[in-house]
Design a protein around this motif. Structure first.
Motif, PDB file in Angstrom:
ATOM      1  N   LYS A  60      79.446  58.492  56.716  1.00  0.00           N
ATOM      2  CA  LYS A  60      80.663  58.457  57.535  1.00  0.00           C
ATOM      3  C   LYS A  60      81.357  59.814  57.633  1.00  0.00           C
ATOM      4  O   LYS A  60      81.915  60.146  58.684  1.00  0.00           O
ATOM      5  CB  LYS A  60      81.613  57.429  56.912  1.00  0.00           C
ATOM      6  CG  LYS A  60      82.837  57.152  57.735  1.00  0.00           C
ATOM      7  CD  LYS A  60      83.572  55.928  57.232  1.00  0.00           C
ATOM      8  CE  LYS A  60      84.926  55.817  57.887  1.00  0.00           C
ATOM      9  NZ  LYS A  60      85.703  54.690  57.382  1.00  0.00           N
ATOM     10  N   ALA A  66      91.473  68.343  53.345  1.00  0.00           N
ATOM     11  CA  ALA A  66      92.034  68.505  52.005  1.00  0.00           C
ATOM     12  C   ALA A  66      92.591  67.143  51.594  1.00  0.00           C
ATOM     13  O   ALA A  66      92.903  66.302  52.444  1.00  0.00           O
ATOM     14  CB  ALA A  66      93.143  69.548  52.039  1.00  0.00           C
ATOM     15  N   GLY A 112      90.498  70.631  56.387  1.00  0.00           N
ATOM     16  CA  GLY A 112      89.747  71.464  55.447  1.00  0.00           C
ATOM     17  C   GLY A 112      88.243  71.231  55.520  1.00  0.00           C
ATOM     18  O   GLY A 112      87.469  72.111  55.144  1.00  0.00           O
TER      19      GLY A 112
END
Ligand code: CO8
Length: 259
Positions: A60, A66, A112
């Motif tokens: 997935k 982050a 991130g």
């Protein structure tokens, strides 16, 4: 090496790094970033490693960003410190590595996560991948180099659109704008990355490192041409250069030793 949040495996001169926090969609918490910093440094200094593949556990997500739960009560100073140390120890360390890094983007690459993929030298995405920088939905902006690297890869117009709308794009759209090099079936993702690294493994290691350094200098240094000239000169001093030229003249395959 044993890590809590990563799986790292060295096989046939390729280091495979899998970010392994599947239940949190492989979000980058502090511990994962520290482990990434360690494994990136290890890759840089281990001669046997000729290339690195980074992917995410499961089908997935590559990395969904982050870890939002971790920085929810941060002050500005803490945010700045986290961004600075993350950039230095992980994202810039990957980009500046002598070893080629390939991001095998197997699903969501957000925030991130996309920044991690963009720090790598080459990106391959599976068909189901979705890419974006959704930080403004949280009242933030990208902090791991995203505003810079997305702009370098796709240009100012698309970068600003993606960042300020926070919209995700598909793998196919990402390939169209130059954000990923290839789109493949998820089952072919690691195979495609290995195919590229296996080609690179045939080339002279010091020349590969010099080429990466010179290309990155076009972005990070004021005079990338000068870096190229110096790196070009250094290549002449390597045994691999002599071997490459001799092999060409002798009509045989070069055997490079990285010296
Ligand atoms: N951080 C922490 N946990 C996460 C994250 C994340 N980024 N993404 C997903 N998870 C967790 C969910 O909380 C959930 O956990 P639980 O089961 O305990 O509730 C689990 O993963 C599964 O996620 P969902 O249930 O949300 O799965 P969906 O299929 O419904 O949705 C999405 C998938 C669309 C990917 C959705 O999870 C999502 O939007 N995630 C957040 C994406 C995001 O905003 N990422 C950017 C984060 S900010 C960032 O990366 C800043 C980088 C710079 C930092 C600089 C230093 C401070």
């Amino acid at each position: 090496m044993a890590y809590q949040n990563l799986i790292s495996e060295l096989k046939d001169n390729i280091l495979y790094i899998t970010i392994n926090r599947e239940k949190a969609l492989n979000a980058l918490n502090k511990d994962t970033l520290a482990e990434l910093a360690d494994v990136v440094a290890f890759a840089g200094k281990t001669e046997e490693i000729r290339g690195v593949i980074i992917t995410g556990a499961g089908e997935k997500a590559f990395v969904a960003g982050a870890d939002i739960k971790e920085f929810s009560d941060y002050t500005g100073k803490q945010g700045e410190e986290l961004a600075r140390s993350g950039q230095d120890l992980v994202f810039n360390a990957i980009e500046n590595s002598k070893k080629p890094f390939i991001a095998a983007v197997n699903g969501f690459a957000l925030g991130g996560g996309l920044e991690l993929a963009m720090a790598c030298h080459i990106r391959i995405a599976s068909e189901n991948a979705k890419l974006g920088l959704p930080e403004v939905t949280l009242g933030l902006i990208p902090g791991y180099g995203g505003t810079q690297r997305l702009t370098q890869l796709v240009g100012k117009g698309k970068a600003i659109e993606m960042i300020i709308t926070a919209n995700m794009i598909t793998a196919v759209e990402a390939e169209k704008i130059g954000l990923v090099n290839y789109v493949v079936l998820q089952t072919d993702l690691i195979g495609k990355a290995e195919e590229i690294l296996n080609a690179i493994k045939q080339r002279a290691p010091l020349a590969v490192a010099a080429a990466i350094k010179s290309v990155i200098a076009s972005i990070n240094e004021t005079d990338g041409y000068d870096t190229e000239i110096k790196e070009f000169g250094k290549c002449f001093e390597t045994s691999d250069f002599k071997e490459g030229v001799t092999a060409f003249v002798e009509k045989r395959k070069a055997v490079f030793l990285g010296k």
